[in-house]
Design an enzyme around this catalytic site. Sequence first.
Site, PDB file in Angstrom:
ATOM      1  N   LYS A 252      57.510 -23.995  18.551  1.00 34.71           N
ATOM      2  CA  LYS A 252      57.212 -23.249  17.319  1.00 34.71           C
ATOM      3  C   LYS A 252      56.620 -24.250  16.332  1.00 34.71           C
ATOM      4  O   LYS A 252      57.342 -25.022  15.702  1.00 34.71           O
ATOM      5  CB  LYS A 252      58.471 -22.603  16.758  1.00 34.71           C
ATOM      6  CG  LYS A 252      58.206 -21.754  15.546  1.00 34.71           C
ATOM      7  CD  LYS A 252      59.472 -21.045  15.128  1.00 34.71           C
ATOM      8  CE  LYS A 252      59.204 -20.077  14.007  1.00 34.71           C
ATOM      9  NZ  LYS A 252      58.536 -20.686  12.859  1.00 34.71           N
ATOM     10  N   GLU A 303      48.628 -21.418  15.816  1.00 38.94           N
ATOM     11  CA  GLU A 303      49.188 -22.019  14.609  1.00 38.94           C
ATOM     12  C   GLU A 303      48.394 -23.302  14.347  1.00 38.94           C
ATOM     13  O   GLU A 303      48.157 -24.087  15.265  1.00 38.94           O
ATOM     14  CB  GLU A 303      50.673 -22.336  14.857  1.00 38.94           C
ATOM     15  CG  GLU A 303      51.441 -22.756  13.640  1.00 38.94           C
ATOM     16  CD  GLU A 303      52.027 -21.598  12.833  1.00 38.94           C
ATOM     17  OE1 GLU A 303      51.737 -20.420  13.126  1.00 38.94           O
ATOM     18  OE2 GLU A 303      52.786 -21.889  11.888  1.00 38.94           O
ATOM     19  N   ARG A 421      58.085  -6.055  14.501  1.00 41.74           N
ATOM     20  CA  ARG A 421      59.061  -7.134  14.677  1.00 41.74           C
ATOM     21  C   ARG A 421      60.136  -6.642  15.637  1.00 41.74           C
ATOM     22  O   ARG A 421      60.855  -5.709  15.329  1.00 41.74           O
ATOM     23  CB  ARG A 421      59.679  -7.503  13.328  1.00 41.74           C
ATOM     24  CG  ARG A 421      60.556  -8.757  13.402  1.00 41.74           C
ATOM     25  CD  ARG A 421      61.319  -8.992  12.117  1.00 41.74           C
ATOM     26  NE  ARG A 421      60.482  -9.279  10.972  1.00 41.74           N
ATOM     27  CZ  ARG A 421      59.922 -10.454  10.709  1.00 41.74           C
ATOM     28  NH1 ARG A 421      60.091 -11.449  11.535  1.00 41.74           N
ATOM     29  NH2 ARG A 421      59.195 -10.623   9.632  1.00 41.74           N
TER      30      ARG A 421
HETATM   31  P1  ATP Z   1      57.693 -14.004  10.257  1.00 44.53           P
HETATM   32  O1  ATP Z   1      56.297 -14.507  10.449  1.00 44.53           O
HETATM   33  O2  ATP Z   1      58.418 -13.759  11.545  1.00 44.53           O
HETATM   34  O3  ATP Z   1      57.823 -12.895   9.266  1.00 44.53           O
HETATM   35  P2  ATP Z   1      58.170 -16.307   8.693  1.00 44.53           P
HETATM   36  O4  ATP Z   1      56.895 -16.055   7.991  1.00 44.53           O
HETATM   37  O5  ATP Z   1      59.341 -16.722   7.906  1.00 44.53           O
HETATM   38  O6  ATP Z   1      58.573 -15.107   9.613  1.00 44.53           O
HETATM   39  P3  ATP Z   1      58.891 -18.031  10.739  1.00 44.53           P
HETATM   40  O7  ATP Z   1      60.251 -17.467  10.664  1.00 44.53           O
HETATM   41  O8  ATP Z   1      58.761 -19.463  10.494  1.00 44.53           O
HETATM   42  O9  ATP Z   1      57.871 -17.346   9.803  1.00 44.53           O
HETATM   43  O10 ATP Z   1      58.350 -17.710  12.222  1.00 44.53           O
HETATM   44  C1  ATP Z   1      57.266 -16.989  12.636  1.00 44.53           C
HETATM   45  C2  ATP Z   1      55.972 -17.776  12.629  1.00 44.53           C
HETATM   46  O11 ATP Z   1      56.000 -18.909  13.496  1.00 44.53           O
HETATM   47  C3  ATP Z   1      54.792 -17.021  13.192  1.00 44.53           C
HETATM   48  O12 ATP Z   1      54.310 -16.062  12.293  1.00 44.53           O
HETATM   49  C4  ATP Z   1      53.796 -18.126  13.464  1.00 44.53           C
HETATM   50  O13 ATP Z   1      53.070 -18.422  12.290  1.00 44.53           O
HETATM   51  C5  ATP Z   1      54.664 -19.324  13.759  1.00 44.53           C
HETATM   52  N1  ATP Z   1      54.528 -19.855  15.126  1.00 44.53           N
HETATM   53  C6  ATP Z   1      54.509 -21.165  15.450  1.00 44.53           C
HETATM   54  N2  ATP Z   1      54.403 -21.360  16.758  1.00 44.53           N
HETATM   55  C7  ATP Z   1      54.353 -20.145  17.332  1.00 44.53           C
HETATM   56  C8  ATP Z   1      54.258 -19.700  18.679  1.00 44.53           C
HETATM   57  N3  ATP Z   1      54.188 -20.543  19.704  1.00 44.53           N
HETATM   58  N4  ATP Z   1      54.234 -18.360  18.879  1.00 44.53           N
HETATM   59  C9  ATP Z   1      54.301 -17.489  17.852  1.00 44.53           C
HETATM   60  N5  ATP Z   1      54.396 -17.860  16.567  1.00 44.53           N
HETATM   61  C10 ATP Z   1      54.424 -19.177  16.285  1.00 44.53           C
END
Ligand code: ATP
Length: 588
Positions: A252, A303, A421
């Site tokens: 991530k 990302e 989601r």
């Molecule tokens: P969300 O986007 O789920 O509403 P958030 O904005 O708080 O939550 P995070 O909780 O940090 O974000 O986690 C989701 C985000 O992680 C994704 O929207 C994307 O930008 C990021 N991300 C990083 N690596 C990946 C990956 N391998 N697959 C999917 N998303 C990823």
Amino acid sequence: MPTPFKIIADIYEKLEKVSGRIEMRSLLTALFSKIPEDDIYEAVHLTLGQLGPDFMGLEFGVAEKLTLRAISLATGIDERTLMSKLIESGDIGKVAEWALSKKKQMALFVEELTVDNVYKNFKKMTELSGQGAMELRVKLLAELFQKASPKEGKYIARIATGTMRLGVAEATVLEAIAASIGALHKKDLIEKKYNIYPDLGEIARILKREGVAGVEKIRITLGVPVRPMLGERAKDPREIIERHGVSLVEYKYDGLRMQIHIKKDGFIRIFSRSLEDLTSQFPDVVKFVRESFRGEEAIVEGETVAIDPDTLEFRPFQEVAHRRGRKYDIQEAIEKYPVATYLFDCIYANGEDLTDKKLLDRRKVLESLFDWNASDRIFISEAKLIDNVKDLEEFFLKAIEDGCEGVMAKDPESPYKAGVREWLWIKYKRDYKSELTDTLDLVAVGAFAGKGKRAGTYGALLMATFNPEENTFETVCKLGTGFDDRTLQKLPEIFRPYLRQGKHPLVKSNIEADYWFDPVVVLEVQGAEITLSPVHTCARDRVKPGYGLAIRFPRFTGRWRRDKKPEDATTSDEVLEMYKKQLRKVGE
Ligand code: ATP
């Protein structure tokens, strides 16, 4: 028949007085029912306080001062009086309403204001640029105030200054649009289409013109962002395995989500997580995507993270955040905060919508769309099929140590569910953040050959702590950041006297370095935090069997600790203490 703006203003006034979703929906349904297809696009967007969907980037918002000038031009009331009214009420809408009510006593308005008038003038205002644009904008706005009733003026002033705030959610607008043509029972379908074509004005226009059958025909369109698929959050790795059985676990990355639309002919658009157009802010991403794309056309997701350009190691999120929202100094920012993009999904390729395909199949398509050797700034996300908690924990810690935020575990069979989601994607992040305040003095025990710009010198050094009990040096990080260009070039020369064949017997390492040194040279290192590591040997097995400790985001401070012997370096015990302290701090 053009739609009078009055119809809209009347409903806005009523909307201001209600707060419940149901009431709002029925007011909006009544409004949209009255508006013909030719004006519905404009009416929907004006209601949302905008001229079009965010991804169109129709920059809007006139400064309060200019709006006051326009009101003054239309009413003859001087700007100073208007300003004092604004200070008194704090609401530009009320100021416009008051000023126009004064004017009403002087003259009757001649022409009726229409939705089309309002929208067109606002649109023209966004299109103006360069010298004299400001004055022209004021003139266009004043034209509207001249024709407006006090009530209409109130909303025009609020739309102009970006302060509409009727509090209507997009979901409510969508339902009202559906209800206005008697298609509320088809809400799910309409919402699904909205998720791949997020323009409520356009959806409303299609519904009015062609009904639900028209909306059914909406397809993923290059240049129109798809609403992103999102993940739920797991509290521990067990939950992931319980839910997925086998999961495709990915790094991530801690950066900015990007949805990239690409055509072979060079067309590229980049959209953010919230569907804003980021293309002009990231010409570097445009360039490396274009250079490595080998397909006809595609929509991919990834990302974009800040990196150290020489070692390609990740940098903290704050650095890529500096690249966001810039209109000026873009080139300078590109150099100061270089980035790389890690792609993780493919939604559409070469004319085919891939959203119903399985993740593993989409990934195969993604792999085939790029020449991964054409640029050292674009990669496919690190991923592994995992079916047990132990391997998942290990992969997670490796991700953290490499500078990621955690992992994204995805059901390998899952489709791409736009705008949804669900547990098909599960995020598992480290649950604490801490900044190491102390620097560490670490011993260089080996090095890795540099690539690209670092060819001929070292890409990174392998650094170790000292363990006095066992008299060993235990690896704790790779250090590639913080060296200036001159030092970097000189690294092989600096370490030549200490080069040796094979690992020094006192060095404990599970990593194979390209060069090994006698453990002599001590460098001062600043890190962001200490994490568990499946690789490094520092304090191995002390916190958890099979794991050592590692420093995350290590950076050379520039100080060579020639005053320190290797035995004076930071000890493994000290690092262990720092790790415990960090946990306590988080627990506080
Ligand atoms: P969300 O986007 O789920 O509403 P958030 O904005 O708080 O939550 P995070 O909780 O940090 O974000 O986690 C989701 C985000 O992680 C994704 O929207 C994307 O930008 C990021 N991300 C990083 N690596 C990946 C990956 N391998 N697959 C999917 N998303 C990823």
